[in-house]
Scaffold this motif. Structure first.
Motif, PDB file in Angstrom:
ATOM      1  N   GLY A 261       0.813  -1.209   0.000  1.00 41.32           N
ATOM      2  CA  GLY A 261       0.000   0.000   0.000  1.00 41.32           C
ATOM      3  C   GLY A 261       0.849   1.263   0.000  1.00 41.32           C
ATOM      4  N   ARG A 262       2.115   1.130  -0.342  1.00 46.40           N
ATOM      5  CA  ARG A 262       3.061   2.228  -0.443  1.00 46.40           C
ATOM      6  C   ARG A 262       3.887   2.027  -1.711  1.00 46.40           C
ATOM      7  NH1 ARG A 262       0.235   3.776   3.130  1.00 46.40           N
ATOM      8  NH2 ARG A 262       0.842   4.643   5.162  1.00 46.40           N
ATOM      9  N   PRO A 263       4.413   3.111  -2.306  1.00 48.52           N
ATOM     10  CA  PRO A 263       5.301   2.913  -3.450  1.00 48.52           C
ATOM     11  C   PRO A 263       6.547   2.158  -3.020  1.00 48.52           C
ATOM     12  CG  PRO A 263       5.366   5.199  -2.692  1.00 48.52           C
ATOM     13  CD  PRO A 263       4.239   4.535  -1.959  1.00 48.52           C
ATOM     14  N   LEU A 264       7.037   1.297  -3.913  1.00 47.29           N
ATOM     15  CA  LEU A 264       8.237   0.510  -3.648  1.00 47.29           C
ATOM     16  C   LEU A 264       9.330   0.953  -4.607  1.00 47.29           C
ATOM     17  CD1 LEU A 264       9.438  -2.005  -2.082  1.00 47.29           C
ATOM     18  CD2 LEU A 264       8.897  -3.308  -4.143  1.00 47.29           C
ATOM     19  N   LEU A 265      10.474   1.338  -4.062  1.00 50.99           N
ATOM     20  CA  LEU A 265      11.631   1.673  -4.882  1.00 50.99           C
ATOM     21  C   LEU A 265      12.557   0.469  -4.879  1.00 50.99           C
ATOM     22  CD1 LEU A 265      13.128   3.839  -6.532  1.00 50.99           C
ATOM     23  CD2 LEU A 265      14.275   4.523  -4.406  1.00 50.99           C
ATOM     24  N   VAL A 266      12.669  -0.192  -6.028  1.00 53.85           N
ATOM     25  CA  VAL A 266      13.502  -1.386  -6.170  1.00 53.85           C
ATOM     26  C   VAL A 266      14.889  -0.943  -6.633  1.00 53.85           C
ATOM     27  CG1 VAL A 266      13.756  -3.618  -7.297  1.00 53.85           C
ATOM     28  CG2 VAL A 266      11.473  -2.754  -6.735  1.00 53.85           C
TER      29      VAL A 266
END
Length: 277
Positions: free
Chosen positions: A136-141
């Motif tokens: 439910g949050r942006p994910l920075l890979v």
């Protein structure tokens, strides 16, 4: 909108240097608090034993996990020592994905590593495949080879879906700091090019009202070439250091199956990727 809290998920038996570096840089850019998280469970042995011997194995295994979590905390503390700002550590003897997903409630963005093997160890690794679809949050890979967050050129992989719209909104703080932003759409077989271009142009105009100048681009249809391959070519053309995209997937027999482009973005090793679902 800004990022007030950056969370970084660390993993046992993986390199964490790149994600720590990028998460720390992100926190500095936005004057954000930084939260490090990690969890692991003792993996039961495949053979069976009982009584005192079984308890001894369990105790030794759990003690080993605690030592390794303590080592991750020391690595996090060392990485944040000279950065300034608030830094906080959270860890537990728990399934990593379950623990990180619960802690994500206090973050604006979650930073994760890019390694995600087909059959990852759920006792030791919070897979980005799980995090991107459920946090439910942006994910920075962040790929292991990254040593900084390159915002000189950002590519927005556009598809007119709720997930892509959410990803662009989640990425606004970074897009405002980018030097060049390209919004690219890859038409599907039955799409009318003019309609696709109108949608991309709308997004560029919306970004302009938020202070972001972006170039709209619709790729030519290429027969028998996967969308992921086309996206890689565009990313290379514009020299993208970051790709922003919506994340797509579905459940099959309780196993998360990511869409082709999402699967590529989670596992590709060249660029940082911001994904939202």
């Amino acid at each position: 909108m800004t990022y007030a809290t950056v969370m970084v998920s660390l993993a046992l038996d993986q390199s964490n240097e790149a994600r720590l570096q990028v998460a720390g840089e992100l926190a500095e850019r936005f004057e954000a608090a930084m939260v490090g998280v990690a969890a692991a469970q003792f993996t039961p042995p495949l053979y069976f034993t009982d009584g005192a011997e079984a308890q001894r194995l369990i105790d030794e295994g759990e003690a080993s996990v605690r030592r390794r979590l303590a080592a991750l905390e020391a690595q996090f503390r060392a990485a944040t020592r000279n950065r300034g700002g608030h830094a906080e550590w959270r860890s537990a003897m728990d399934f990593p994905a379950r623990f990180v997903l619960a802690q994500a409630r206090c973050a604006d963005i979650v930073v994760s590593g890019g390694q995600s093997p087909a059959f990852s160890d759920a006792f030791a690794l919070a897979s980005p495949k799980d995090l991107v679809m459920q946090a439910g949050r942006p994910l920075l890979v962040v790929p292991d080879g990254a040593n900084w967050l390159d915002l000189r050129s950002v590519l927005v992989a556009w598809k007119d879906t709720p997930e892509a719209r959410r990803a662009v909104a989640d990425a606004l703080p970074m897009l405002r700091k980018a030097r060049d932003v390209t919004i690219a759409a890859i038409p599907e077989r039955d799409d009318e090019r003019s309609v696709v271009m109108a949608g991309v142009t709308d997004v560029a105009a919306w970004l302009a009202r938020h202070g972001v100048t972006a170039t709209a681009r619709v790729s030519e249809a290429v027969r028998n070439e996967p969308a992921a391959a086309q996206l890689e070519k565009i990313a290379g053309d514009v020299g993208a250091g970051l790709i922003v995209a919506g994340a797509y997937g579905h459940s099959r027999f309780r196993e998360l199956i990511l869409g082709g482009v999402t699967q590529y973005l989670v596992t590709q090793s060249a660029r940082c990727v911001l994904l939202s679902h």
